[in-house]
Scaffold this motif. Sequence first.
Motif, PDB file in Angstrom:
ATOM      1  N   ASN A   1     -12.592  12.233  36.553  1.00 11.69           N
ATOM      2  CA  ASN A   1     -13.073  13.618  36.548  1.00 11.69           C
ATOM      3  C   ASN A   1     -12.208  14.498  37.437  1.00 11.69           C
TER       4      ASN A   1
ATOM      5  N   TYR B   1      -3.728  24.171  35.059  1.00 12.76           N
ATOM      6  CA  TYR B   1      -3.191  24.923  33.925  1.00 12.76           C
ATOM      7  C   TYR B   1      -3.934  26.234  33.724  1.00 12.76           C
ATOM      8  N   ASP B   2      -5.229  26.246  34.027  1.00  9.94           N
ATOM      9  CA  ASP B   2      -5.950  27.525  34.000  1.00  9.94           C
ATOM     10  C   ASP B   2      -5.372  28.475  35.046  1.00  9.94           C
TER      11      ASP B   2
ATOM     12  N   GLU C   1      -0.608  19.718  29.825  1.00  7.82           N
ATOM     13  CA  GLU C   1      -1.869  20.423  29.621  1.00  7.82           C
ATOM     14  C   GLU C   1      -2.792  19.611  28.724  1.00  7.82           C
ATOM     15  N   SER C   2      -4.076  19.548  29.101  1.00  3.97           N
ATOM     16  CA  SER C   2      -5.100  18.803  28.342  1.00  3.97           C
ATOM     17  C   SER C   2      -4.644  17.377  28.056  1.00  3.97           C
TER      18      SER C   2
ATOM     19  N   SER D   1      -6.330  18.894  36.383  1.00  3.85           N
ATOM     20  CA  SER D   1      -5.394  19.299  35.331  1.00  3.85           C
ATOM     21  C   SER D   1      -5.838  20.613  34.696  1.00  3.85           C
ATOM     22  N   GLN D   2      -7.125  20.677  34.367  1.00  2.00           N
ATOM     23  CA  GLN D   2      -7.636  21.897  33.731  1.00  2.00           C
ATOM     24  C   GLN D   2      -7.474  23.093  34.656  1.00  2.00           C
ATOM     25  N   ARG D   3      -7.826  22.882  35.938  1.00  4.60           N
ATOM     26  CA  ARG D   3      -7.732  23.994  36.885  1.00  4.60           C
ATOM     27  C   ARG D   3      -6.283  24.405  37.128  1.00  4.60           C
TER      28      ARG D   3
ATOM     29  N   GLU E   1      -8.980  15.065  35.572  1.00  8.39           N
ATOM     30  CA  GLU E   1      -9.214  15.945  34.420  1.00  8.39           C
ATOM     31  C   GLU E   1      -9.481  17.376  34.879  1.00  8.39           C
ATOM     32  N   ASN E   2     -10.343  17.514  35.897  1.00  6.80           N
ATOM     33  CA  ASN E   2     -10.651  18.854  36.411  1.00  6.80           C
ATOM     34  C   ASN E   2      -9.436  19.493  37.066  1.00  6.80           C
TER      35      ASN E   2
END
Length: 701
Positions: A146, A156-157, A488-489, A152-154, A149-150
């Motif tokens: 998690n 790229y966001d 990303e993702s 990575s998302q943060r 994953e979080n």
Amino acid sequence: MVFKGLANLVTKRYKLIIAAWIIAAIILIPYGFKLESITTYEVKAPAHMESVLAENLIKESFTNFPNGSLIIVVEADNVTSSHVASLIIKLNETLRTLEPVNNVSSIYDFEKRMLKQLFSEDTLDTLSKVKENITDLSEQLHDLYNIVENASQRLYDALDYVNETNQALYNLTELAENLTDALHEAKEMTFDAYHSLKQLEGSVSGMSYMVYGIPSLYVKIWLQYNSTLGKMLPVTVINAMANATLYNVTNNFQGNLLAKSFYDLFYVEWNQSFSTQPALDPYTRAKSAIDSAALKMLTQLTSPKTKFLFSAVWRSLSFTTWNSTWTIKQLTYKIASQGIPPAYRDTIREVYFKNGNPLVVKLCLVKGFADKICEEYPDFNRSSVEQFLLDLYDLKENESVVPAVISLMKSQVNETMAQDLEDYLNMTVEEFLWRVYELGENPPLAKMVSLVVNSSSNAIPEDDSEQLEEHLNMTVEEFLWEVYDLGESPSPHAIQSFIVNFSSKALSEDEREDLEDFFNMTVEQLLWKIFSLGYPPNGAELEGFIVDTLTNAFKENLTSPFLEVNTASLKKHLHQLYKISSNSSQGILHQLLEQTLLQETFHSYPIAPSEDILHKFISKDYRILIVNVDLKYDAGSYEARKATEQVRQLLASLNNQESSVKFYVTGTPAFNHDSSVELKRDISRIDPTLIFMALVLVGLY
């Protein structure tokens, strides 16, 4: 780290169990090795003696037979049957209660020790701890998943947000520069327009005086004369007197030929009206004279501008409004409005009617520009836009618009985003905007990533930083760069590979060796296996994995030549133990031990003596079994012979009860006892014969 707890666990616990098995085997082996000694009795014993019968059974079934200790020989069709096993176990327990007996040893005692160690709190604790640690490790891997994953998302966001913000900042900067120029131009144009309107206002005011002011003055003078002389003088005289007075009062119109021309026309029309309309009141007469004079005047004017202004004043004003400042202003603006660009009409009108106040100019321009911006950018906050424009309006030449841009952008960030920036990048909104602006326009991707990574690493709490360093053996900054490199993702497999790779590297060599030794797989394979169990781990799959692992660990590490592991049986019993609650296990453990000991055989026990050791205690045809009874007394002593009698009495009871099982006693104490009994019996038979022979001999001699 859970890895460390698991490594310590598997290093200590299961090896303690194996050590206990080996120790139990070592304790038993000397009893088996006693069979290697051969006893040779110098006295020829009768074959019917129990000790001799038992000795012969041993000789028939074993290469050698024991010496020194008391030996119980058990004979049956199958001494490994549950019935015989039960008899022997109970017999051994009873023998241990006898005063002369120091210890009792049989192959079943050995096996019971093995099973007791297997069906023990230690084994339960090992299973429980392995389950607990694997479950914890599964949770930790899930948490790391998690986190990755979080993160990575943060990341790229955040990169998208940095990129969008950078573009918005520079677009807004360009807009701000254009707006600044436009504001300054509008400011200059507004003041120019104001001054032009003031000039026009003067012309309108002068024209209104000429068209209505002078005739109004004439009427006032005429009324004064008429009120005093009207009854005495003809109207023509009064008209002439008023006319002369007007010229004097206006100083012959101060040389204004246009005013004089219009007045002369008015005066002519005034005089003529008395003959055509004698009953009119003075002001109605004056208005009629003005209208007639104006029509004639329009035909004489050659300048379009003058003609337009004259016509506008004549048609728009009256005797009651010609000297009203407000009316003059309204007429002035009306005349000029057609020449004002539509976009600026409201602004210029506001400024004009408020007398060109600089603050009014500023506010009016800001309001006008804000209307246009908010129409084009409806998401912008109105008050923020107005403040932005005020900041731009006040800028001096060559002064940067960036602070105003930053301020406007800051106002558009909501509380949630502001908190996210604080939490994830450890920056205020203003700090973030300045940092993004400082990247330059259209910055390289690497610069944006560096900003996000460095800022994010500073925002990670110290505890989390320490956990990352402990679990993944990397700093937060290194972690974020690695996460960025996932792309990303990232797919679940990519995230799991990342965790497996770096988690395994965090282990010391000793920890890695312990885990690989116990689980019989690499640490990487172990982590993949735990991932495959799911989260939370599937109960049946977790149980199977732990049981298989512990079975293999026992089997691989049990190197004693005296013991053998039955893999299928060990797995079966470990599954049983896995399901037992450690909080209420004592009674169940004992029950499992007894069931296993009595209902299974040496070929199906999970842990059993090797064939070589087994057949030192049980014959190869499984008909004969020996039990070693260690006495407290010397084998040749009287007490040892008495102990033999006690044991025989106990066995006699069993022999009477059991038709299919026979118990014998042999060994040095038994042999000595039987020899003593036979000797007494022989002596008792020899004594009468000797007496008779003695008497015969005495008689003969």
